[in-house]
Design a protein around this motif. Structure first.
Motif, PDB file in Angstrom:
ATOM      1  N   SER A  23      -8.264  69.133  93.915  1.00  0.00           N
ATOM      2  CA  SER A  23      -8.678  70.344  94.123  1.00  0.00           C
ATOM      3  C   SER A  23     -10.517  70.450  94.996  1.00  0.00           C
ATOM      4  O   SER A  23     -10.972  71.534  95.760  1.00  0.00           O
ATOM      5  N   VAL A  24     -11.121  68.958  94.783  1.00  0.00           N
ATOM      6  CA  VAL A  24     -12.311  69.911  95.116  1.00  0.00           C
ATOM      7  C   VAL A  24     -12.690  68.708  96.238  1.00  0.00           C
ATOM      8  O   VAL A  24     -12.119  67.394  95.879  1.00  0.00           O
ATOM      9  N   PRO A  25     -13.002  68.496  97.671  1.00  0.00           N
ATOM     10  CA  PRO A  25     -12.980  67.875  98.114  1.00  0.00           C
ATOM     11  C   PRO A  25     -14.014  66.326  98.017  1.00  0.00           C
ATOM     12  O   PRO A  25     -14.960  66.418  96.281  1.00  0.00           O
ATOM     13  N   VAL A  26     -14.001  64.751  98.276  1.00  0.00           N
ATOM     14  CA  VAL A  26     -14.512  63.730  98.092  1.00  0.00           C
ATOM     15  C   VAL A  26     -15.897  63.736  98.259  1.00  0.00           C
ATOM     16  O   VAL A  26     -16.851  64.582  99.051  1.00  0.00           O
ATOM     17  N   SER A  27     -16.647  63.473  97.059  1.00  0.00           N
ATOM     18  CA  SER A  27     -18.261  63.627  97.431  1.00  0.00           C
ATOM     19  C   SER A  27     -18.568  62.113  97.748  1.00  0.00           C
ATOM     20  O   SER A  27     -17.759  60.874  97.741  1.00  0.00           O
ATOM     21  N   GLU A  28     -19.355  62.343  98.079  1.00  0.00           N
ATOM     22  CA  GLU A  28     -20.420  60.754  98.821  1.00  0.00           C
ATOM     23  C   GLU A  28     -20.472  59.521  96.927  1.00  0.00           C
ATOM     24  O   GLU A  28     -19.882  58.311  97.242  1.00  0.00           O
ATOM     25  N   HIS A  29     -20.658  60.516  95.929  1.00  0.00           N
ATOM     26  CA  HIS A  29     -20.842  59.811  94.365  1.00  0.00           C
ATOM     27  C   HIS A  29     -18.324  58.833  94.025  1.00  0.00           C
ATOM     28  O   HIS A  29     -18.277  58.074  94.452  1.00  0.00           O
ATOM     29  N   VAL A  30     -18.250  59.965  95.022  1.00  0.00           N
ATOM     30  CA  VAL A  30     -17.208  59.717  94.659  1.00  0.00           C
ATOM     31  C   VAL A  30     -16.611  58.415  94.962  1.00  0.00           C
ATOM     32  O   VAL A  30     -15.345  57.745  95.157  1.00  0.00           O
ATOM     33  N   LEU A  31     -16.346  58.370  97.122  1.00  0.00           N
ATOM     34  CA  LEU A  31     -17.054  57.245  97.896  1.00  0.00           C
ATOM     35  C   LEU A  31     -17.161  56.060  97.448  1.00  0.00           C
ATOM     36  O   LEU A  31     -16.246  55.716  97.205  1.00  0.00           O
ATOM     37  N   GLN A  32     -18.284  56.474  97.397  1.00  0.00           N
ATOM     38  CA  GLN A  32     -19.065  54.725  96.210  1.00  0.00           C
ATOM     39  C   GLN A  32     -18.240  54.945  95.619  1.00  0.00           C
ATOM     40  O   GLN A  32     -18.538  53.325  94.939  1.00  0.00           O
ATOM     41  N   GLN A  33     -17.829  54.858  94.552  1.00  0.00           N
ATOM     42  CA  GLN A  33     -16.930  54.429  93.507  1.00  0.00           C
ATOM     43  C   GLN A  33     -16.351  54.248  93.651  1.00  0.00           C
ATOM     44  O   GLN A  33     -15.552  52.526  92.658  1.00  0.00           O
ATOM     45  N   ALA A  34     -15.177  54.733  94.385  1.00  0.00           N
ATOM     46  CA  ALA A  34     -14.025  54.195  95.030  1.00  0.00           C
ATOM     47  C   ALA A  34     -14.359  53.082  95.788  1.00  0.00           C
ATOM     48  O   ALA A  34     -13.604  51.886  95.303  1.00  0.00           O
ATOM     49  N   GLN A  35     -15.147  52.322  97.003  1.00  0.00           N
ATOM     50  CA  GLN A  35     -15.449  51.265  96.641  1.00  0.00           C
ATOM     51  C   GLN A  35     -15.395  50.091  95.690  1.00  0.00           C
ATOM     52  O   GLN A  35     -14.738  49.424  96.085  1.00  0.00           O
ATOM     53  N   ASP A  36     -16.027  50.902  95.207  1.00  0.00           N
ATOM     54  CA  ASP A  36     -16.878  49.476  93.783  1.00  0.00           C
ATOM     55  C   ASP A  36     -15.787  49.182  93.044  1.00  0.00           C
ATOM     56  O   ASP A  36     -15.308  48.417  92.704  1.00  0.00           O
ATOM     57  N   CYS A  37     -14.003  49.871  92.952  1.00  0.00           N
ATOM     58  CA  CYS A  37     -13.227  49.293  92.807  1.00  0.00           C
ATOM     59  C   CYS A  37     -12.156  48.630  93.688  1.00  0.00           C
ATOM     60  O   CYS A  37     -11.308  48.417  93.026  1.00  0.00           O
ATOM     61  N   ASN A  38     -12.069  48.650  94.406  1.00  0.00           N
ATOM     62  CA  ASN A  38     -11.798  48.260  95.582  1.00  0.00           C
ATOM     63  C   ASN A  38     -10.733  48.502  96.750  1.00  0.00           C
ATOM     64  O   ASN A  38      -9.604  48.398  97.152  1.00  0.00           O
ATOM     65  N   TYR A  39     -11.454  50.078  96.406  1.00  0.00           N
ATOM     66  CA  TYR A  39     -10.080  51.185  97.547  1.00  0.00           C
ATOM     67  C   TYR A  39     -10.753  50.927  99.171  1.00  0.00           C
ATOM     68  O   TYR A  39     -12.484  50.594  98.960  1.00  0.00           O
ATOM     69  N   ASP A  40     -10.159  50.586  99.939  1.00  0.00           N
ATOM     70  CA  ASP A  40     -11.221  51.025 100.724  1.00  0.00           C
ATOM     71  C   ASP A  40     -10.585  52.064 101.829  1.00  0.00           C
ATOM     72  O   ASP A  40     -11.874  52.767 102.896  1.00  0.00           O
ATOM     73  N   MET A  41     -10.031  53.913 100.928  1.00  0.00           N
ATOM     74  CA  MET A  41      -9.783  54.906 101.353  1.00  0.00           C
ATOM     75  C   MET A  41      -9.549  55.365 101.010  1.00  0.00           C
ATOM     76  O   MET A  41      -9.024  55.756  99.286  1.00  0.00           O
ATOM     77  N   LEU A  42      -9.919  57.260 100.778  1.00  0.00           N
ATOM     78  CA  LEU A  42      -8.966  58.285  99.410  1.00  0.00           C
ATOM     79  C   LEU A  42      -8.513  59.646 100.525  1.00  0.00           C
ATOM     80  O   LEU A  42      -9.263  59.064 102.023  1.00  0.00           O
ATOM     81  N   THR A  43      -8.780  60.167 100.365  1.00  0.00           N
ATOM     82  CA  THR A  43      -7.615  61.250 100.249  1.00  0.00           C
ATOM     83  C   THR A  43      -8.756  62.428 100.059  1.00  0.00           C
ATOM     84  O   THR A  43      -8.956  61.798  99.174  1.00  0.00           O
ATOM     85  N   THR A  44      -8.744  63.113 100.834  1.00  0.00           N
ATOM     86  CA  THR A  44      -9.433  64.303 101.317  1.00  0.00           C
ATOM     87  C   THR A  44      -8.796  66.212 101.182  1.00  0.00           C
ATOM     88  O   THR A  44      -8.431  65.777 102.111  1.00  0.00           O
ATOM     89  N   PRO A  45      -9.125  66.863 100.224  1.00  0.00           N
ATOM     90  CA  PRO A  45      -8.097  68.655 101.080  1.00  0.00           C
ATOM     91  C   PRO A  45      -9.690  68.695 101.928  1.00  0.00           C
ATOM     92  O   PRO A  45     -10.185  68.451 101.782  1.00  0.00           O
ATOM     93  N   ILE A  46      -9.053  69.364 102.786  1.00  0.00           N
ATOM     94  CA  ILE A  46      -9.341  69.576 104.188  1.00  0.00           C
ATOM     95  C   ILE A  46     -10.196  71.460 103.891  1.00  0.00           C
ATOM     96  O   ILE A  46     -11.157  71.429 104.016  1.00  0.00           O
ATOM     97  N   THR A  47      -9.462  72.067 102.811  1.00  0.00           N
ATOM     98  CA  THR A  47      -9.495  73.283 102.368  1.00  0.00           C
ATOM     99  C   THR A  47      -9.861  73.316 100.848  1.00  0.00           C
ATOM    100  O   THR A  47      -9.082  72.486 100.339  1.00  0.00           O
TER     101      THR A  47
END
Length: 747
Positions: A23-47
Motif C-alpha cells: 500500500s506504500v509507494p516504492v521508495s528509492e531505497h526499496v528500489l535499490q535494495q531490490a536491484q541488489d537482490c537481482n530483481y530487474d523491476m518492482l511494482t508500485t501502487p499509483i495511489t
C-alpha cells in the motif's frame, strides 16, 4: 546439472517482484535494495490507502464525483511497473460503482503518464463478468478511454490462465467496490463455462491442457505472473515449479518478444530494515538437490503436510543463507534453459516477420539472398542424396545417356550461385557415374559468379549458360544441334510449392528432358493448407495499412512461431497427385502442384473438390482458372476462438520411392521425420482482413483460386465458418474475397 550452454545462446529473463498488499509507494531505497537482490523491476501502487479511504467515504454518501487523491510517488520510474487499484470494478453492472471506478481508474492512468511510467498493470474483469459476458464491453470501453488518457502507456491486463474460481479473489481485497453494487443491478443466473482470453497471464499451480497453452502462446504476452501459490516444495523444502510450468516458461521465453516474469507475493524485499546488511545476489547457482523437482502433486492448494513444511522451508532458507529462494530458482531456470535448436538460431529475427514472396522469375536476386538459402544444412545434402540415387539407378538399369560420350547429361536450371551444381558433381564422384554437367541461370550477376566457380572450383567440368530456362534449347552440340537432358535438377519450390511460379518455369523447360527415361528432381511436390490463429501477424498487417492499403491482399512468407493451429487432429500424409494424363496447354489452365518426371508438359485435372476434412493439414491443389478448390476443417473443442487466420504449408518430395525415398518437408506434421532442421522455405501466410469468430465444433471452409491472365499469376482466397444447429448446417460468417492480383507474380 549445470548447463554448459553459451550464455549468449540463452534467453534473458527479466524478473520483477510484486506484493499485492503493498500500500506504500516504492521508495528509492526499496528500489535499490531490490536491484541488489537481482530483481530487474518492482511494482508500485499509483495511489495510497488514504486515497482509497476517501473513495469509500464518498461512496457511502453517494456522491457522484471524487476529489483528487493523494498521489503515490514522484520518483522517476524506469524500473517500476505501476499497478492500478485492485479494489475498483470497471465491469460493475451498478452504474454508480462503474462510474466511480472509471473516475479512479482515469485519474491513476493520467498520473502514471505524468510520472513517466512506461507500463501499467490493470486488474482484469471479474470472472462473473467474463462468464456472463455482462460488463465486458463496458470494461473494454474503459481500456480504450485509458489509451486516450495515456497514449504512450503500455497497458497490461492481468487475467488467469484458466477460469479457476480460486483466482477471483476480489472479495478478499479490503474495501473492494464490487460488493457495494446494489442488488437491483445484479442478475443471478446460470454462468457460461467459457470465456475469452486476454494476453497477460497469472500461472496456476497446475497448467491446463497443452491446446490452451498453445492458444496463449499465440497472443502478444507481455507478463507472466508467478504467484507464490504456484510453487511447490521439493524434499529439501525449496520452492520449485512443476515440470509443466517449467516447460511453459521455456516455451514462452522462445517467443520473438519474450514476456517478463513477475514473482507475486513471495515475500518482501530482504534487508529493508537493515540497510547495512549484506544480501546475497540470486545468481541461479543452485545445487541439484536444492533445485530438484517436487514430483507430481495434485492438490490445488497446500495440504496440511505442505503447510507444515513451510516453517521447515523458512528454516532451510536461513541455513542456506538465501533470503530470496523463489528468485534464486527462477535464475536457476534461466541458467539451465535448453539450448536453442539450429532453426531457432538461424531464425533469430525472422520469427513472425512478414516478407513478400520472392519473384526470381522477374527479379534478379542479390547475392545475400542466395547466401541465406545456401546456409541450409539439410536441403542440399538431401538433394545430393536424390541425385546420387538417380545416378545409381541409371547405372543399375544400364540406361542409355543423351550425350555423345555416354555420360549422363545433368542440367541444373535456375542454378543461382551454384550450390546444386557442386552437389551434382559430388554425387557423380561418390557414385562413380560420369556426367555431363550444365548450369543454366538467367541472372547476369550470378552468371558471372558461376563462371568463376567453374574456373576455380569445378575445374571446367560444367558448361555455364546464361538463359531463362524457358528459352533454353538444350545442350548445344558440335554439329549445331541441341541434345536432351537426362536428369533435370531445380529448387524452385517456394513456400506454397508453386508461389514462385515453378510450374510456369518447369513447364517451359520440359521440352529439353529426355522423353524416354528423363528424370526430374524434384519429381513431385504437394502443398498443404491449415487454418490458424495468428493475432500478432494480424496486428502487424494492420500497422502496414497506412503505407500499403493492399496489405491484407498479399500472401506473406513468414517463419510462423506465435500461432495456434485451430484443428489439430492427426492426419495421414496425403500422396502427391498422379498426373499421368496430358491435357490442354498450360496457358489455358492453372498448373497443378504436382509434376511428374516423364511428362513433356505439365498437366492438371479439372474438378471442384467439396470434401469435408476435419484434419490438419490437408493437401490442396489449385484448380483450373475460374474454378476453385475447397477444404473443410472442424475446430478443436477447447474454448471460444476470437480470431482465425489461414496459413499454407508446403510438403515437397524431390525423388520417387523407387530410388530410395528422399523427401523435404515444411509440413509441421512430417518435417521432424523427413527433413528436421531444414530452414530454406518458410510457410506462406494468407491473411484475413477481418478475423473470424469460431465457437467450439465450428467448421472452417477455405476456397482457393490460382488465377492467371498470361502476364502474371495471383491467388484469391475466401473463408467461411459453419456450425451445425438442429441438424442444419448454418453459416456463421464469411470473409471478404481477398485477391493478390495487384501484386501478382509476373511471368
Amino acid at each position: 546439472m549445470e548447463s554448459s550452454n553459451n550464455m549468449g545462446d540463452m534467453p534473458v529473463f527479466y524478473v520483477g517482484q510484486h506484493e499485492s498488499k503493498r500500500s506504500v509507494p516504492v521508495s528509492e531505497h526499496v528500489l535499490q535494495q531490490a536491484q541488489d537482490c537481482n530483481y530487474d523491476m518492482l511494482t508500485t501502487p499509483i495511489t495510497t490507502s488514504h486515497f482509497h479511504s476517501r473513495v469509500l467515504t464518498l461512496l457511502s454518501s453517494y456522491q457522484a464525483e471524487i476529489e483528487a487523491g493523494t498521489p503515490g510517488s514522484d520518483l522517476p520510474m524506469p524500473l517500476l511497473l505501476a499497478v492500478t487499484s485492485p479494489w475498483i470494478d470497471l465491469a460493475s453492472p451498478d452504474p454508480v460503482i462503474a462510474s466511480l471506478s472509471l473516475q479512479v481508474f482515469n485519474q491513476e492512468i493520467a498520473y502514471a503518464a505524468f510520472c513517466g511510467v512506461g507500463n501499467v498493470i490493470i486488474q482484469g474483469p471479474s470472472l462473473h463478468s467474463i462468464y456472463s459476458g455482462q460488463g465486458l464491453p463496458q470494461y473494454a470501453r474503459a481500456i480504450q478511454e485509458a489509451l486516450d488518457v495515456g497514449p504512450y502507456l503500455n497497458l497490461q491486463v492481468l487475467l488467469p490462465m484458466t477460469g479457476d474460481p480460486s483466482w477471483d479473489d476480489s472479495s478478499a481485497v479490503m474495501g473492494h467496490l464490487g460488493p457495494f453494487a446494489r442488488s437491483e443491478y445484479l442478475q443471478v443466473g446460470a454462468e457460461e463455462q467459457r470465456h475469452e482470453e486476454k494476453p497477460t497471464l497469472s500461472l496456476p499451480r497446475h497448467l491446463p491442457a497443452v491446446s490452451l497453452q498453445s492458444r496463449w502462446c499465440s497472443e502478444p504476452l507481455r507478463l507472466l505472473v508467478l504467484p507464490g501459490s504456484s510453487f511447490l516444495e521439493n524434499k529439501l523444502g525449496y520452492p520449485v515449479l512443476s515440470k509443466p510450468n517449467q516447460a511453459f516458461i521455456a516455451r514462452c521465453m522462445r517467443l520473438k518478444t519474450p514476456p517478463w516474469l513477475l514473482l507475486s507475493d513471495v515475500g518482501p524485499i530482504p534487508g529493508l530494515n537493515d540497510p547495512d546488511s549484506l544480501v546475497p545476489v540470486a545468481d541461479g547457482y543452485l545445487s541439484a538437490s536444492a533445485a530438484a523437482d517436487a514430483g507430481d502433486i495434485q492438490s490445488p492448494s497446500p495440504t496440511p503436510a505442505e503447510a507444515g513444511r513451510q516453517q521447515h522451508q523458512k528454516h532451510t532458507s536461513k541455513i542456506k543463507n538465501d533470503p530470496t529462494p523463489h528468485l534464486s530458482y527462477i535464475r536457476y531456470l534461466q541458467r539451465n534453459q535448453p539450448p536453442k535448436s539450429l532453426i531457432e538460431r538461424f531464425g533469430s529475427g525472422y520469427q513472425d516477420y512478414l516478407q513478400s514472396p520472392l519473384q526470381p522469375l522477374t527479379d534478379n536476386l542479390e547475392s545475400i539472398t542466395y547466401e541465406v538459402f545456401e546456409k541450409d544444412p539439410i536441403k542440399y545434402e538431401w538433394y545430393e542424396r536424390a541425385i546420387a540415387h538417380a545416378l545409381r539407378d541409371w547405372k543399375a538399369q544400364d540406361k542409355s545417356a543423351s550425350s555423345t560420350s555416354g555420360a549422363v547429361v545433368v542440367a541444373v536450371v535456375g542454378a543461382g550461385r551454384g550450390p546444386l551444381v557442386t552437389r551434382t558433381l559430388r554425387a557423380s564422384e561418390t557414385t562413380g557415374v560420369a556426367i555431363e554437367a550444365w548450369a543454366v541461370e538467367k541472372n547476369p550477376n550470378a552468371y558471372v559468379l558461376l563462371q568463376r566457380h567453374n574456373e576455380d572450383t569445378w575445374k571446367r567440368q560444367v558448361t555455364v549458360v546464361k538463359s531463362d530456362m524457358r528459352a533454353w534449347k538444350g545442350p548445344h552440340r558440335e554439329d549445331g544441334t541441341y541434345g536432351k537432358v537426362d536428369i533435370l535438377v531445380s529448387e524452385l519450390l517456394g513456400s506454397f510449392a508453386d508461389n514462385e511460379l515453378s510450374p510456369e518455369c518447369l513447364d517451359g523447360v520440359q521440352h529439353v528432358l529426355n522423353p524416354e527415361h528423363g528424370i526430374s528432381i524434384p519429381s513431385s511436390y504437394t502443398a498443404h493448407l491449415t487454418p490458424i490463429a495468428a493475432p500478432r501477424l494480424h496486428t502487424d498487417i494492420i500497422h502496414r495499412l497506412p503505407s500499403d492499403p493492399q496489405a491484407f491482399d498479399l500472401p506473406y512468407v513468414v517463419m510462423l512461431h506465435a500461432i495456434d493451429f485451430l484443428s489439430t487432429k492427426a492426419a495421414p500424409p496425403a500422396p502427391p497427385q498422379d498426373l499421368s494424363q496430358q491435357t490442354k496447354s498450360r496457358r489455358k489452365t492453372c498448373p497443378p502442384l504436382t509434376t511428374r518426371n516423364n511428362l513433356s508438359r505439365m498437366s492438371s485435372r479439372p474438378g471442384n473438390s467439396r470434401i469435408r476434412f476435419p484434419r490438419n493439414p490437408r493437401a490442396i491443389a489449385p484448380p483450373p482458372r475460374g474454378q476453385r478448390r475447397r477444404r473443410r476443417w472442424g475446430s478443436d473443442r477447447r474454448g471460444w476462438r476470437e480470431r482465425a487466420q489461414c496459413a499454407l504449408l508446403a510438403d515437397a518430395v524431390p525423388v520417387p520411392a523407387q530410388w530410395g525415398k528422399v523427401e523435404l518437408s515444411t509440413n509441421p506434421v512430417t518435417m521432424e521425420s523427413k527433413s528436421k532442421d531444414m530452414i530454406s522455405w518458410f510457410p506462406i501466410f494468407f491473411p484475413l482482413k477481418t478475423p473470424m469468430y469460431l465457437p467450439d465444433g465450428a467448421e472452417v471452409e477455405v476456397s482457393m483460386w490460382r488465377q492467371t491472365d498470361d502476364r502474371k499469376v495471383w491467388y484469391e482466397w475466401l473463408v467461411e465458418a459453419f456450425v451445425e444447429l438442429g441438424g442444419r448446417r448454418v453459416r456463421l460468417g464469411i470473409s471478404e474475397m481477398h485477391s493478390s492480383k495487384k501484386s501478382g507474380c509476373l511471368m
